[in-house]
Design a protein around this motif. Structure first.
Motif, PDB file in Angstrom:
ATOM      1  N   GLU A 110     -14.125 -17.748   2.448  1.00  0.00           N
ATOM      2  CA  GLU A 110     -14.405 -18.231   1.227  1.00  0.00           C
ATOM      3  C   GLU A 110     -15.704 -19.208   0.688  1.00  0.00           C
ATOM      4  OE1 GLU A 110     -13.261 -21.694  -0.477  1.00  0.00           O
ATOM      5  OE2 GLU A 110     -12.403 -22.602   1.226  1.00  0.00           O
ATOM      6  N   SER A 113     -16.514 -20.286  -3.093  1.00  0.00           N
ATOM      7  CA  SER A 113     -15.550 -19.899  -4.250  1.00  0.00           C
ATOM      8  C   SER A 113     -15.353 -20.983  -5.077  1.00  0.00           C
ATOM      9  CB  SER A 113     -14.044 -19.693  -3.432  1.00  0.00           C
ATOM     10  OG  SER A 113     -13.889 -20.541  -2.795  1.00  0.00           O
ATOM     11  N   GLU A 116     -18.381 -21.186  -7.372  1.00  0.00           N
ATOM     12  CA  GLU A 116     -18.044 -20.177  -8.340  1.00  0.00           C
ATOM     13  C   GLU A 116     -17.323 -20.340  -9.462  1.00  0.00           C
ATOM     14  OE1 GLU A 116     -16.976 -15.342  -8.905  1.00  0.00           O
ATOM     15  OE2 GLU A 116     -17.270 -16.259  -6.844  1.00  0.00           O
ATOM     16  N   ALA A 117     -16.308 -21.113  -9.116  1.00  0.00           N
ATOM     17  CA  ALA A 117     -15.224 -21.578  -9.755  1.00  0.00           C
ATOM     18  C   ALA A 117     -15.676 -22.723 -11.060  1.00  0.00           C
ATOM     19  CB  ALA A 117     -14.023 -22.351  -9.234  1.00  0.00           C
ATOM     20  N   SER A 129     -10.408 -21.259  -7.527  1.00  0.00           N
ATOM     21  CA  SER A 129     -11.039 -20.697  -6.220  1.00  0.00           C
ATOM     22  C   SER A 129     -10.065 -19.966  -5.537  1.00  0.00           C
ATOM     23  CB  SER A 129     -11.122 -21.920  -5.328  1.00  0.00           C
ATOM     24  OG  SER A 129     -12.290 -22.741  -5.931  1.00  0.00           O
ATOM     25  N   ILE A 132     -10.290 -16.768  -6.868  1.00  0.00           N
ATOM     26  CA  ILE A 132     -11.527 -15.672  -6.502  1.00  0.00           C
ATOM     27  C   ILE A 132     -11.074 -15.488  -4.992  1.00  0.00           C
ATOM     28  CG2 ILE A 132     -13.862 -16.502  -6.048  1.00  0.00           C
ATOM     29  CD1 ILE A 132     -14.163 -18.386  -8.248  1.00  0.00           C
ATOM     30  N   GLU A 135      -8.698 -12.369  -5.266  1.00  0.00           N
ATOM     31  CA  GLU A 135      -9.081 -11.181  -5.699  1.00  0.00           C
ATOM     32  C   GLU A 135     -10.482 -10.673  -4.937  1.00  0.00           C
ATOM     33  OE1 GLU A 135     -10.338 -12.222  -9.724  1.00  0.00           O
ATOM     34  OE2 GLU A 135      -8.302 -11.691 -10.459  1.00  0.00           O
ATOM     35  N   GLN A 136     -11.163 -11.342  -4.194  1.00  0.00           N
ATOM     36  CA  GLN A 136     -11.979 -10.699  -3.110  1.00  0.00           C
ATOM     37  C   GLN A 136     -11.464 -10.001  -2.117  1.00  0.00           C
ATOM     38  OE1 GLN A 136     -14.591 -13.815  -1.118  1.00  0.00           O
ATOM     39  NE2 GLN A 136     -14.619 -12.729   0.699  1.00  0.00           N
TER      40      GLN A 136
END
Length: 142
Positions: A110, A113, A116-117, A129, A132, A135-136
């Protein structure tokens, strides 16, 4: 020498595993997301703001509520792939979930993450997170 264990690019996930709960483990807060294999999407759930046994009690309640087929845990690493203190904590958390839930638990690298969030402007970065991360993971199944 890197201490990071290589994560499989495409985990071996049985077809019967369709519904997932994902966790972004933190010392004080654990982000949660639900998702499914069919749509490949995740939805943020309320972040768990508890530690130790209190956290596990709330997670068990979520598992009972959502009835997932499997769980996903984000495991953080340094940018170069090396493990750090939180890597060990997240792996221990994944082992605890395996023991408490009896469900398959998949680990996902992760890195970034949370960054990105925040970049996406998430109001609850922990839950975002977890989305994310999930979904990854779901993308890796196709």
């Amino acid at each position: 020498m890197s201490l990071a264990a290589p994560m499989p690019a495409s985990p071996q996930v049985p077809a019967r595993c369709q519904r997932f709960l994902a966790f972004d483990y933190g010392l004080k807060r654990t982000g949660v997301a639900s998702g499914n294999r069919l749509t490949g999407t995740a939805t943020p759930q309320a972040t768990i703001k508890a530690e130790g046994d209190a956290r596990l009690v709330q997670i068990v309640a979520r598992i009972q509520e959502w009835q997932p087929d499997a769980l996903v845990v984000g495991v953080p690493y340094h940018p170069d792939g090396a493990a750090h203190e939180n890597t060990a904590r997240a792996l221990k958390f994944a082992r605890q979930l395996r023991g408490r839930s009896g469900l398959p638990v998949f680990e996902v690298d992760e890195r970034y993450s949370t960054t990105e969030a925040h970049a996406l402007g998430a109001k609850d970065a922990d839950a975002a997170s977890a989305c994310i991360i999930l979904e990854q993971f779901l993308r890796s199944l196709s």
